[in-house]
Write an enzyme that holds these catalytic residues in place. Structure first.
Site, PDB file in Angstrom:
ATOM      1  CG  HIS A   1      -1.949  -1.028   1.262  1.00  0.00           C
ATOM      2  ND1 HIS A   1      -2.840  -1.224   0.241  1.00  0.00           N
ATOM      3  CD2 HIS A   1      -2.235  -1.980   2.192  1.00  0.00           C
ATOM      4  CE1 HIS A   1      -3.632  -2.251   0.540  1.00  0.00           C
ATOM      5  NE2 HIS A   1      -3.279  -2.730   1.715  1.00  0.00           N
TER       6      HIS A   1
ATOM      7  CG  ASP B   1      -2.731  -8.406   0.870  1.00  0.00           C
ATOM      8  OD1 ASP B   1      -1.933  -8.687   1.785  1.00  0.00           O
ATOM      9  OD2 ASP B   1      -3.753  -7.716   1.039  1.00  0.00           O
TER      10      ASP B   1
ATOM     11  CG  HIS C   1      -6.486  -5.290   2.027  1.00  0.00           C
ATOM     12  ND1 HIS C   1      -5.898  -6.147   2.946  1.00  0.00           N
ATOM     13  CD2 HIS C   1      -7.632  -4.860   2.586  1.00  0.00           C
ATOM     14  CE1 HIS C   1      -6.676  -6.215   4.022  1.00  0.00           C
ATOM     15  NE2 HIS C   1      -7.736  -5.452   3.831  1.00  0.00           N
TER      16      HIS C   1
ATOM     17  CG  ASP D   1      -4.683 -10.058   3.742  1.00  0.00           C
ATOM     18  OD1 ASP D   1      -4.427 -10.578   2.637  1.00  0.00           O
ATOM     19  OD2 ASP D   1      -4.407  -8.869   3.998  1.00  0.00           O
TER      20      ASP D   1
END
Lengths: 348, 140
Positions: A124, A159, A161, A246
């Protein structure tokens, strides 16, 4: 095949009590490596920090200066999700250096899979801003180092996200293909199918947003049907994986329903995208349920090493097939629109 | 000719965010103006309660009434992302904000420091005017 893992560095100083991005995450990942019992087939790349010159390939100098000063001033909250402590600057440089060290060790031979056990995670982090638990973009820094050596880099991000930082950093770079599967809608609110890359890198970003509840079979099909042809066309010389765990069904951060067995399949796919053995390095990103993280890392690495995979059964039957089918159409519209704009500008 | 504006206000429940919202409610004088309150839902918000304390539609309506603002011109949007990204996206449809309004500091323990400042980031990157409302700003 051998496994190359970075030497452990002390990341205990980067901690905020109660925060899910915590030192025990790297402990769980390293326990998964130990569970493989690789003996002499486990090699350790020496720990080192990333130099300023290496960080500057990705991040703005002013951001690096500010982050360092902020940490040495005692740290605190950088945004509603992201924290830094006095030790975070040095730990983040170690995290970035770990990826570089593993790749350097891999380049010395042709029979290794790389696994970079790092925190804080990185995907990120923007060129000029921390975000989403991330301070420095570890996978981007490794990718930029490979680019400077003339390589063509596929970054596969599974991931849960979307890796908005990585996408932004390489948005206009034709020598990087960024492929992401992620839950949507979800933080950070980006990663739509119509985001296909900048004008100089059209079709070099491939986002596959998935609905809550999607299972491993949907992710696999998306990568095989949508990503594989784009990757073949791109012809990467290296594959870097933003390996967040995740998306596991036990993880509290999201609602995808993957199992450790699904991550094993994703690892096999990642290896199939590489031009030859020894060119796949995986970077730890998210993964906040320690049991799921340990089991998923173990299954991923066992599959990557072509060993016996002791994992949960693969998941299937979840939603998302229809949504994935729309991704291709949305991409075509976006690409045609960009090309038409470019042609119009060229004609005027 | 009647002009209308859409003012988007970043709101995290902090006292500075309330100051920013009060400023926007007073600024949106035209009966055609709309105030869109934008809340950025970060990663941690996914773990716990759906919304932090003081970040609820009921709280917004209470603030609007205190400012004598017609609550029918008040919108409430929760968007995934960090505060800066979410506010910058508010310029695009469907919100299509003409003006962004932010408090000078947020809920973070040290937000407002050079590095963590949402207001600075928004001001640097926004394509529409940005108003940064100082802490404890009193609307006259």
């Amino acid at each position: 095949m051998v496994l190359i893992v970075n030497e452990a560095y002390d990341d205990a100083g980067h901690e905020d009590p109660g925060h899910p991005e915590r030192p025990s995450r790297t402990g769980a990942a390293r326990a998964a490596v130990a569970d493989l019992h690789l003996g002499g087939d486990l090699l350790v790349a020496p720990s080192r920090t990333a130099s300023r010159a290496e960080l500057l390939l990705v991040h703005h100098g002013s951001y690096l200066d500010e982050l360092g000063a902020y940490c040495y001033g005692g740290g605190g909250d950088l945004d509603q999700d992201t924290y830094a402590t006095y030790d975070s600057w040095e730990i983040a440089k170690n995290a970035a250096g770990a990826g570089l060290s593993v790749i350097e060790a891999m380049q010395a031979r042709d029979d290794a899979v790389g696994f970079v056990v790092t925190r804080p995670p990185g995907h990120h982090a923007l060129a000029d801003r921390a975000m989403g638990f991330c301070l420095l973009n570890n996978v981007a820094i490794a990718g930029a180092a490979l680019l400077s050596q003339g390589e063509r880099v596929l970054i596969l991000d599974w991931d849960v996200h979307h890796g908005n930082g990585t996408q932004q950093i390489f948005w206009n770079d034709p020598n990087v293909l960024y492929v992401s599967t992620h839950q949507s809608p979800l933080f950070p609110g980006s990663g739509y199918a119509g985001e296909v890359g900048g004008w100089r890198a059209i079709n070099r970003t491939l986002n596959i947003p998935l609905p809550s509840g999607a299972t491993g079979d949907v992710v696999q099909r998306a990568l095989e049907d949508l990503a594989s042809p784009v990757i073949d066309d791109f012809a990467p010389t290296w594959v870097l994986v933003s390996a967040g765990f995740d998306a596991h069904r036990a993880d509290p951060m999201a609602e995808l329903q993957l199992t450790s067995g699904d991550f094993a399949e994703l690892a096999r796919l990642a290896l199939s995208f590489a031009p030859r053995p020894g060119r796949v390095a995986m970077f730890l990103e998210g993964g906040y349920d320690l049991g799921a993280l340990r089991a998923s890392v173990h299954a991923t690495l066992a599959a990557a090493l072509d060993g016996v995979v002791d994992a949960e059964p693969r998941s299937n039957g979840g939603p998302g097939v229809d949504q994935v089918a729309l991704v291709g159409r949305e991409r075509r519209v976006a690409i045609e629109s960009l090309l038409a704009t470019e042609a119009g500008e060229g004609a005027s | 000719m009647t002009t209308s504006r859409t003012l988007a206000v970043g709101f995290d429940g902090s006292s500075d965010a309330e100051s920013a919202l009060r400023w926007a409610l007073h600024e949106a004088r035209s009966p055609h103006d709309v105030v869109v309150v934008v809340h950025a839902a970060g990663m941690l918000e996914h773990l716990g309660s759906p919304l932090p304390r003081n970040v609820t539609p009921a709280r917004l309506i209470e603030l609007a009434r205190r400012c004598d603002f017609d609550e029918r011109r008040l919108r409430w949007v929760v968007d995934d992302g960090d505060a800066c990204s979410v506010l910058l996206r508010a310029v695009a449809p469907p919100i299509s904000a003409d003006l962004l309004v932010v408090g000078s500091r947020g809920l973070g323990r040290r937000d407002g420091y050079l590095l963590g400042s949402t207001s600075l980031e928004v001001a640097q990157h926004a394509s529409v005017p940005v108003v940064v409302v100082p802490s404890n700003h009193a609307v006259s």
